[in-house]
Design a protein around this motif. Structure first.
Motif, PDB file in Angstrom:
ATOM      1  N   ARG A 458       0.815  -1.211   0.000  1.00  0.00           N
ATOM      2  CA  ARG A 458       0.000   0.000   0.000  1.00  0.00           C
ATOM      3  C   ARG A 458       0.853   1.267   0.000  1.00  0.00           C
ATOM      4  O   ARG A 458       0.327   2.377   0.062  1.00  0.00           O
ATOM      5  CB  ARG A 458      -0.929  -0.005   1.216  1.00  0.00           C
ATOM      6  N   GLY A 459       2.171   1.083  -0.034  1.00  0.00           N
ATOM      7  CA  GLY A 459       3.067   2.227  -0.080  1.00  0.00           C
ATOM      8  C   GLY A 459       3.478   2.771   1.266  1.00  0.00           C
ATOM      9  O   GLY A 459       4.176   3.788   1.343  1.00  0.00           O
ATOM     10  N   TYR A 460       3.085   2.110   2.339  1.00  0.00           N
ATOM     11  CA  TYR A 460       3.434   2.598   3.673  1.00  0.00           C
ATOM     12  C   TYR A 460       4.736   1.965   4.172  1.00  0.00           C
ATOM     13  O   TYR A 460       4.990   0.779   3.944  1.00  0.00           O
ATOM     14  CB  TYR A 460       2.313   2.305   4.667  1.00  0.00           C
ATOM     15  N   VAL A 461       5.558   2.762   4.839  1.00  0.00           N
ATOM     16  CA  VAL A 461       6.815   2.279   5.405  1.00  0.00           C
ATOM     17  C   VAL A 461       6.510   1.447   6.639  1.00  0.00           C
ATOM     18  O   VAL A 461       5.952   1.958   7.624  1.00  0.00           O
ATOM     19  CB  VAL A 461       7.751   3.456   5.752  1.00  0.00           C
ATOM     20  N   VAL A 462       6.880   0.180   6.607  1.00  0.00           N
ATOM     21  CA  VAL A 462       6.653  -0.735   7.729  1.00  0.00           C
ATOM     22  C   VAL A 462       7.750  -0.576   8.776  1.00  0.00           C
ATOM     23  O   VAL A 462       7.492  -0.617   9.979  1.00  0.00           O
ATOM     24  CB  VAL A 462       6.588  -2.194   7.227  1.00  0.00           C
ATOM     25  N   ALA A 463       8.982  -0.405   8.307  1.00  0.00           N
ATOM     26  CA  ALA A 463      10.123  -0.243   9.217  1.00  0.00           C
ATOM     27  C   ALA A 463      11.247   0.432   8.457  1.00  0.00           C
ATOM     28  O   ALA A 463      11.358   0.281   7.230  1.00  0.00           O
ATOM     29  CB  ALA A 463      10.591  -1.595   9.759  1.00  0.00           C
ATOM     30  N   LYS A 464      12.092   1.179   9.166  1.00  0.00           N
ATOM     31  CA  LYS A 464      13.247   1.796   8.513  1.00  0.00           C
ATOM     32  C   LYS A 464      14.325   2.080   9.541  1.00  0.00           C
ATOM     33  O   LYS A 464      14.071   2.148  10.742  1.00  0.00           O
ATOM     34  CB  LYS A 464      12.860   3.076   7.776  1.00  0.00           C
ATOM     35  N   LEU A 465      15.549   2.256   9.030  1.00  0.00           N
ATOM     36  CA  LEU A 465      16.688   2.610   9.880  1.00  0.00           C
ATOM     37  C   LEU A 465      16.922   4.111   9.833  1.00  0.00           C
ATOM     38  O   LEU A 465      16.647   4.762   8.817  1.00  0.00           O
ATOM     39  CB  LEU A 465      17.950   1.895   9.392  1.00  0.00           C
ATOM     40  N   PRO A 466      17.443   4.691  10.907  1.00  0.00           N
ATOM     41  CA  PRO A 466      17.834   6.108  10.856  1.00  0.00           C
ATOM     42  C   PRO A 466      18.947   6.311   9.834  1.00  0.00           C
ATOM     43  O   PRO A 466      19.774   5.429   9.608  1.00  0.00           O
ATOM     44  CB  PRO A 466      18.333   6.384  12.279  1.00  0.00           C
ATOM     45  N   GLN A 467      18.955   7.473   9.206  1.00  0.00           N
ATOM     46  CA  GLN A 467      20.016   7.787   8.257  1.00  0.00           C
ATOM     47  C   GLN A 467      21.356   7.973   8.975  1.00  0.00           C
ATOM     48  O   GLN A 467      21.411   8.321  10.155  1.00  0.00           O
ATOM     49  CB  GLN A 467      19.683   9.064   7.484  1.00  0.00           C
ATOM     50  N   PHE A 468      22.422   7.734   8.213  1.00  0.00           N
ATOM     51  CA  PHE A 468      23.794   7.974   8.652  1.00  0.00           C
ATOM     52  C   PHE A 468      24.136   7.197   9.918  1.00  0.00           C
ATOM     53  O   PHE A 468      24.838   7.679  10.816  1.00  0.00           O
ATOM     54  CB  PHE A 468      24.039   9.476   8.851  1.00  0.00           C
ATOM     55  N   THR A 469      23.598   5.977   9.984  1.00  0.00           N
ATOM     56  CA  THR A 469      23.962   5.042  11.041  1.00  0.00           C
ATOM     57  C   THR A 469      24.253   3.693  10.405  1.00  0.00           C
ATOM     58  O   THR A 469      23.751   3.381   9.322  1.00  0.00           O
ATOM     59  CB  THR A 469      22.833   4.870  12.071  1.00  0.00           C
ATOM     60  N   SER A 470      25.043   2.903  11.059  1.00  0.00           N
ATOM     61  CA  SER A 470      25.319   1.547  10.593  1.00  0.00           C
ATOM     62  C   SER A 470      24.378   0.595  11.317  1.00  0.00           C
ATOM     63  O   SER A 470      24.239   0.660  12.540  1.00  0.00           O
ATOM     64  CB  SER A 470      26.772   1.170  10.891  1.00  0.00           C
ATOM     65  N   GLY A 471      23.724  -0.284  10.545  1.00  0.00           N
ATOM     66  CA  GLY A 471      22.797  -1.189  11.204  1.00  0.00           C
ATOM     67  C   GLY A 471      22.174  -2.181  10.241  1.00  0.00           C
ATOM     68  O   GLY A 471      22.417  -2.154   9.023  1.00  0.00           O
TER      69      GLY A 471
END
Length: 513
Positions: A458-471
């Motif tokens: 549906r185009g929704y972000v389920v999960a994401k990492l913060p920018q400029f971090t390693s993970g």
């Protein structure tokens, strides 16, 4: 008689024309960017476009409309795409003055398209109603589409992306694609502009309000329609984000740490599929240390994983090497599979004919990539067919659907470190959200510095990492099958509608003559 310091009537008239015809559209153009990521305030973009359409509707000539359209485009792209300055100056080592001029000229080129849209709308439509409700929105979308295909295309900040995923108008994406959402948003903007010009409590005003409600309601209903369906069990995926600084990536003293970090992250990830971002490993695939590659293969077999590596492949042809920006699968069983990038970035991955002199200014490695085959099969990992897009390939909706119907998941690997701490990475994420909607598939993103994310159908972000971090982002992706109407027809349907609106406006105007 005029008092000292008071502007004469002609001067006041010229200032009014300047403010209304150029300054107001430029401010409205800059405001459209607020509708895109990272803000997602989608109504602002529609209202800003309505301001432009109202200016066009009251323009005295096609030339005036073109100038207003150019001012709108310049405001929009200077505010929303000026991150190219970072790529050219910070990471391409272009002198600051030259990079600033190049950025301005690039934005000015992009502004030509809304300028031509304004000129065409007023040129073909003499009837006021047809001009407002047919010619203007259709012309805007026609030239937005042209911007996305001309000279390899640059469909960044298309109007439809601004409506993704929360606007009711995003429901048109699986039906007519991103340009269909653009057309729906442009029609809403045209209705808003027409409402300003209509008499209160008139029959025409009621019709306009009914049209506005119809577009929003139909879009909202379409958002609830499941055009595709789940197939099989969810698959566990680990999306790696190494956060390797672009200016350090290819240095010898950083390479060993990069290899070690990614090997450790891949081995620690408890998932069926592990994905490394675009060109994550700073070496040609055939020059990776044998023990390194063998170690990853052995781990994949023992742990029952498939590992997808962003890397550079090369093969010797004639008297020189041909390079490919690739994603290579090394897995639990069977031979390696690879996807080679098809749609290359001008000046970043290839130099257009006649621009060889740019190489003397830009210091960007590997600007002579070869194109992968136009048709490539999805990569199979953990028994799931995955349609791959590398870097900004996922801003081209008509190319992403080439992987369908076989692909059950979509995957984008990219390195947006080139754009620094600008809006570019978030805007790129929003483009991926639109692709998920169009295809009715999950879109997974593994990036170097962000935004690494999992997006549902549906185009929704389920999960994401913060920018400029390693993970490592762990997610359970749901494979899906079936074809949306857009996946079947591509852009043909919306282009037909746009052409029909332009022809209708022209014929109505022709009879008026």
């Amino acid at each position: 008689m005029s008092f000292a310091g008071e502007a004469s009537p002609p001067a006041r008239s010229a200032a009014r024309i300047l403010a209304r015809g150029l300054l107001l559209p430029a401010v409205a153009g800059a405001a459209t960017v607020v509708g895109f990521a990272p803000f997602y305030w989608w109504p602002v973009t529609v209202v800003a476009l309505a301001v432009l359409f109202r200016v066009w509707d009251t323009s005295g000539s096609p030339l005036q409309a073109a100038l207003s359209g150019f001012a709108f485009g310049l405001g929009m792209f200077l505010a929303g795409v000026s991150w190219v300055f970072v790529s050219m100056h910070v990471y391409g080592a272009m002198p600051v003055a030259l990079a600033a001029v190049a950025t301005f000229l690039f934005c000015a080129y992009l502004a030509i398209f809304p300028a031509l849209a304004g000129w065409l709308a007023l040129r073909i439509a003499r009837d006021a109603t047809c001009r407002r409700l047919a010619a203007i929105p259709a012309a805007f979308v026609a030239f937005e589409w042209l911007r996305g295909v001309l000279f390899t295309g640059f469909p960044w900040l298309t109007l439809g992306a601004s409506q993704t995923p929360s606007s009711p108008l995003a429901g048109f994406a699986p039906l007519l694609g991103g340009y269909g959402v653009s057309l729906a948003a442009a029609l809403v903007a045209a209705i808003l502009a027409a409402l300003v010009a209509s008499a209160p409590w008139s029959r025409g005003r009621h019709a306009l309000l009914a049209g506005l409600a119809t577009l929003l309601i139909v879009g909202g209903v379409l958002k609830a329609v499941p055009f595709t369906e789940p197939v099989g069990k969810p698959v566990s995926v680990a999306l790696l984000q190494g956060n390797v600084a672009q200016h350090l990536k290819w240095r010898d003293e950083v390479r060993t740490k990069t290899f070690t970090d990614y090997a450790r992250m891949a081995q620690e990830a408890r998932a069926q599929i592990v994905v490394l971002p675009e060109t994550a490993l700073p070496a040609f695939f055939d020059r990776l240390p044998p023990r390194y590659l063998d170690g990853l293969r052995d781990h994949a077999r023992e742990a029952g994983k498939d590992i997808l590596l962003g890397t550079v492949e090369r093969k010797f042809e004639g008297e020189k090497y041909q390079y490919f920006n690739s994603l290579v699968k090394i897995g639990r069983a069977g031979p390696d599979e690879s996807y080679r990038k098809r749609h290359l970035v001008p000046f970043g991955e290839f130099i257009p004919w006649g621009f060889d002199w740019v190489l003397k200014v830009l210091k960007i490695p590997l600007t002579d990539f070869g194109r992968g085959d136009a048709r490539q099969a999805p990569i199979t990992a953990a028994g799931v067919a995955i349609g791959v897009a590398i870097c900004y390939e996922d801003i081209f909706g008509s190319e992403v659907i080439d992987h369908l119907p076989r692909a059950q998941l979509l995957l984008n690997v990219t390195n947006d470190a080139w754009f620094g701490e600008s809006f570019a990475a978030e805007q790129h994420l929003q483009a991926s959200q639109l692709r998920a909607l169009e295809a009715g598939r999950w879109m997974l993103r593994s990036t170097n510095t962000g935004v690494t994310a999992a997006i549902d159908e549906r185009g929704y972000v389920v999960a994401k990492l913060p920018q400029f971090t390693s993970g490592t982002l762990l997610t359970e992706a749901v494979p899906r099958e079936g074809l949306t109407p857009y996946a079947r027809m591509g852009d043909l349907a919306v282009l037909f509608i746009v052409a029909a609106l332009l022809v209708a406006a022209f014929l109505k105007g022709f009879h008026k003559r």
